[in-house]
Design a protein around this motif. Structure first.
Motif, PDB file in Angstrom:
ATOM      1  N   GLY A   1       0.806  -1.304  -0.018  1.00 17.67           N
ATOM      2  CA  GLY A   1      -0.039   0.051   0.112  1.00 17.67           C
ATOM      3  C   GLY A   1       0.823   1.099  -0.117  1.00 17.67           C
ATOM      4  O   GLY A   1       2.144   1.214  -0.331  1.00 17.67           O
ATOM      5  N   GLU A   2       0.135   2.371   0.063  1.00 18.25           N
ATOM      6  CA  GLU A   2       0.890   3.632   0.135  1.00 18.25           C
ATOM      7  C   GLU A   2       0.153   4.684   1.032  1.00 18.25           C
ATOM      8  O   GLU A   2      -1.033   4.567   1.395  1.00 18.25           O
ATOM      9  CB  GLU A   2       1.149   4.288  -1.455  1.00 18.25           C
ATOM     10  N   GLY A   3       1.041   5.741   1.479  1.00 18.45           N
ATOM     11  CA  GLY A   3       0.468   6.683   2.247  1.00 18.45           C
ATOM     12  C   GLY A   3       1.487   7.419   3.017  1.00 18.45           C
ATOM     13  O   GLY A   3       2.583   6.587   3.294  1.00 18.45           O
ATOM     14  N   PHE A   4       1.398   8.477   3.517  1.00 26.52           N
ATOM     15  CA  PHE A   4       2.245   9.294   4.232  1.00 26.52           C
ATOM     16  C   PHE A   4       3.489   9.469   3.617  1.00 26.52           C
ATOM     17  O   PHE A   4       4.671   9.473   3.992  1.00 26.52           O
ATOM     18  CB  PHE A   4       2.447   8.859   5.560  1.00 26.52           C
ATOM     19  N   GLY A   5       3.542   9.687   2.237  1.00 20.75           N
ATOM     20  CA  GLY A   5       4.853   9.763   1.269  1.00 20.75           C
ATOM     21  C   GLY A   5       5.557   8.756   0.974  1.00 20.75           C
ATOM     22  O   GLY A   5       6.689   9.160   0.528  1.00 20.75           O
ATOM     23  N   ARG A   6       4.891   7.610   1.291  1.00 21.49           N
ATOM     24  CA  ARG A   6       6.023   6.233   1.107  1.00 21.49           C
ATOM     25  C   ARG A   6       5.073   5.043   0.538  1.00 21.49           C
ATOM     26  O   ARG A   6       3.878   5.237   0.888  1.00 21.49           O
ATOM     27  CB  ARG A   6       6.947   6.115   2.028  1.00 21.49           C
ATOM     28  N   ALA A   7       5.424   4.158  -0.033  1.00 27.33           N
ATOM     29  CA  ALA A   7       4.982   2.800  -0.197  1.00 27.33           C
ATOM     30  C   ALA A   7       5.354   1.997   0.945  1.00 27.33           C
ATOM     31  O   ALA A   7       6.331   2.162   1.814  1.00 27.33           O
ATOM     32  CB  ALA A   7       5.394   1.890  -1.391  1.00 27.33           C
ATOM     33  N   TRP A   8       4.404   0.911   1.383  1.00 29.92           N
ATOM     34  CA  TRP A   8       4.421   0.037   2.736  1.00 29.92           C
ATOM     35  C   TRP A   8       5.044  -1.227   2.131  1.00 29.92           C
ATOM     36  O   TRP A   8       4.538  -1.754   1.087  1.00 29.92           O
ATOM     37  CB  TRP A   8       3.154   0.022   3.324  1.00 29.92           C
ATOM     38  N   ALA A   9       5.658  -1.870   3.131  1.00 32.07           N
ATOM     39  CA  ALA A   9       6.154  -3.272   2.882  1.00 32.07           C
ATOM     40  C   ALA A   9       5.328  -4.258   3.847  1.00 32.07           C
ATOM     41  O   ALA A   9       5.608  -5.409   3.587  1.00 32.07           O
ATOM     42  CB  ALA A   9       7.685  -3.521   3.055  1.00 32.07           C
ATOM     43  N   ASN A  10       4.688  -3.798   4.753  1.00 32.35           N
ATOM     44  CA  ASN A  10       4.021  -4.489   5.663  1.00 32.35           C
ATOM     45  C   ASN A  10       2.884  -5.595   5.060  1.00 32.35           C
ATOM     46  O   ASN A  10       2.080  -5.317   4.210  1.00 32.35           O
ATOM     47  CB  ASN A  10       3.567  -3.844   7.029  1.00 32.35           C
ATOM     48  N   VAL A  11       2.673  -6.789   5.713  1.00 33.89           N
ATOM     49  CA  VAL A  11       1.871  -7.703   5.279  1.00 33.89           C
ATOM     50  C   VAL A  11       1.100  -7.893   6.745  1.00 33.89           C
ATOM     51  O   VAL A  11       1.517  -8.536   7.626  1.00 33.89           O
ATOM     52  CB  VAL A  11       2.362  -8.994   4.868  1.00 33.89           C
ATOM     53  N   ASP A  12      -0.460  -7.864   6.576  1.00 31.34           N
ATOM     54  CA  ASP A  12      -1.191  -8.268   7.695  1.00 31.34           C
ATOM     55  C   ASP A  12      -2.229  -9.148   7.568  1.00 31.34           C
ATOM     56  O   ASP A  12      -2.915  -9.449   6.414  1.00 31.34           O
ATOM     57  CB  ASP A  12      -1.777  -6.866   8.390  1.00 31.34           C
ATOM     58  N   MET A  13      -2.829  -9.984   8.265  1.00 33.89           N
ATOM     59  CA  MET A  13      -3.458 -11.077   8.228  1.00 33.89           C
ATOM     60  C   MET A  13      -4.842 -10.848   9.129  1.00 33.89           C
ATOM     61  O   MET A  13      -4.313 -10.788  10.302  1.00 33.89           O
ATOM     62  CB  MET A  13      -3.181 -12.389   8.189  1.00 33.89           C
ATOM     63  N   PHE A  14      -5.995 -10.884   8.724  1.00 32.95           N
ATOM     64  CA  PHE A  14      -7.250 -10.653   9.577  1.00 32.95           C
ATOM     65  C   PHE A  14      -8.087 -12.131   9.761  1.00 32.95           C
ATOM     66  O   PHE A  14      -8.511 -12.656   8.457  1.00 32.95           O
ATOM     67  CB  PHE A  14      -8.199  -9.567   9.312  1.00 32.95           C
ATOM     68  N   ASP A  15      -8.029 -12.531  10.836  1.00 36.51           N
ATOM     69  CA  ASP A  15      -8.962 -13.821  10.969  1.00 36.51           C
ATOM     70  C   ASP A  15     -10.388 -13.814  11.417  1.00 36.51           C
ATOM     71  O   ASP A  15     -10.957 -14.766  11.695  1.00 36.51           O
ATOM     72  CB  ASP A  15      -8.042 -15.041  11.888  1.00 36.51           C
ATOM     73  N   GLY A  16     -10.893 -12.554  11.187  1.00 34.64           N
ATOM     74  CA  GLY A  16     -12.367 -12.471  11.752  1.00 34.64           C
ATOM     75  C   GLY A  16     -12.396 -11.815  13.139  1.00 34.64           C
ATOM     76  O   GLY A  16     -13.466 -11.276  13.780  1.00 34.64           O
ATOM     77  N   VAL A  17     -11.384 -11.834  13.849  1.00 35.96           N
ATOM     78  CA  VAL A  17     -11.257 -11.494  15.072  1.00 35.96           C
ATOM     79  C   VAL A  17     -10.135 -10.577  15.463  1.00 35.96           C
ATOM     80  O   VAL A  17     -10.270  -9.478  16.122  1.00 35.96           O
ATOM     81  CB  VAL A  17     -11.436 -12.810  16.109  1.00 35.96           C
ATOM     82  N   ALA A  18      -9.006 -10.849  14.998  1.00 30.18           N
ATOM     83  CA  ALA A  18      -7.800  -9.935  15.444  1.00 30.18           C
ATOM     84  C   ALA A  18      -6.813  -9.907  14.106  1.00 30.18           C
ATOM     85  O   ALA A  18      -6.879 -10.906  13.326  1.00 30.18           O
ATOM     86  CB  ALA A  18      -7.247 -10.646  16.435  1.00 30.18           C
ATOM     87  N   TRP A  19      -6.043  -8.980  13.916  1.00 28.29           N
ATOM     88  CA  TRP A  19      -5.013  -8.896  13.057  1.00 28.29           C
ATOM     89  C   TRP A  19      -3.748  -9.394  13.486  1.00 28.29           C
ATOM     90  O   TRP A  19      -3.450  -9.208  14.834  1.00 28.29           O
ATOM     91  CB  TRP A  19      -4.645  -7.416  12.648  1.00 28.29           C
ATOM     92  N   THR A  20      -3.321 -10.272  12.817  1.00 28.49           N
ATOM     93  CA  THR A  20      -1.567 -10.556  12.845  1.00 28.49           C
ATOM     94  C   THR A  20      -0.645 -10.059  11.853  1.00 28.49           C
ATOM     95  O   THR A  20      -1.082 -10.211  10.590  1.00 28.49           O
ATOM     96  CB  THR A  20      -1.560 -12.086  12.498  1.00 28.49           C
ATOM     97  N   SER A  21       0.373  -9.737  12.159  1.00 21.04           N
ATOM     98  CA  SER A  21       1.529  -9.229  11.239  1.00 21.04           C
ATOM     99  C   SER A  21       2.285 -10.287  10.750  1.00 21.04           C
ATOM    100  O   SER A  21       2.655 -11.278  11.442  1.00 21.04           O
ATOM    101  CB  SER A  21       2.569  -8.324  11.928  1.00 21.04           C
ATOM    102  N   LEU A  22       2.455 -10.556   9.401  1.00 18.50           N
ATOM    103  CA  LEU A  22       3.137 -11.622   8.821  1.00 18.50           C
ATOM    104  C   LEU A  22       4.686 -10.675   8.369  1.00 18.50           C
ATOM    105  O   LEU A  22       4.831  -9.636   8.645  1.00 18.50           O
ATOM    106  CB  LEU A  22       2.611 -12.200   7.462  1.00 18.50           C
TER     107      LEU A  22
END
Length: 92
Positions: free
Chosen positions: A21-42
């Motif tokens: 994704g992009e925002g705040f002047g840069r592109a992002w490298a993060n990957v996140d997963m949502f299981d219907g209850v909580a987010w997990t960073s990959l």
């Protein structure tokens, strides 16, 4: 965090994956997963990117993210593909 131009898809067991994704002047490298209850960073992508596509491989539980742009607003246009390993992956 808000991010535009992110790539998203679902794992074979129905979890949502959001990458880059992009925002705040840069592109992002993060990957996140949502299981219907909580987010997990990959694991982060090797190259920050936005405007990409995701493909899911149900046989092994991994995803691929391809192309996109490496900075907010475009350029450089990326020609690489990266593997996203999700929990329970069975690929080697």
């Amino acid at each position: 965090q808000g991010r535009a131009g992110s790539s998203y898809g679902t794992t074979c067991d129905g979890n949502l994956v959001v990458a880059g994704g992009e925002g705040f002047g840069r592109a992002w490298a993060n990957v996140d997963m949502f299981d219907g209850v909580a987010w997990t960073s990959l694991d982060d992508l090797e190259q920050a990117r936005h405007g990409s596509g995701l493909a899911t491989f149900c046989g092994c539980g991994e995803m691929l993210i391809a192309s996109g742009s490496g900075n907010q607003g475009g350029r450089p246009e990326l020609e690489t593909t990266e593997r996203i390993v999700t929990p329970g992956s069975r690929c080697g």
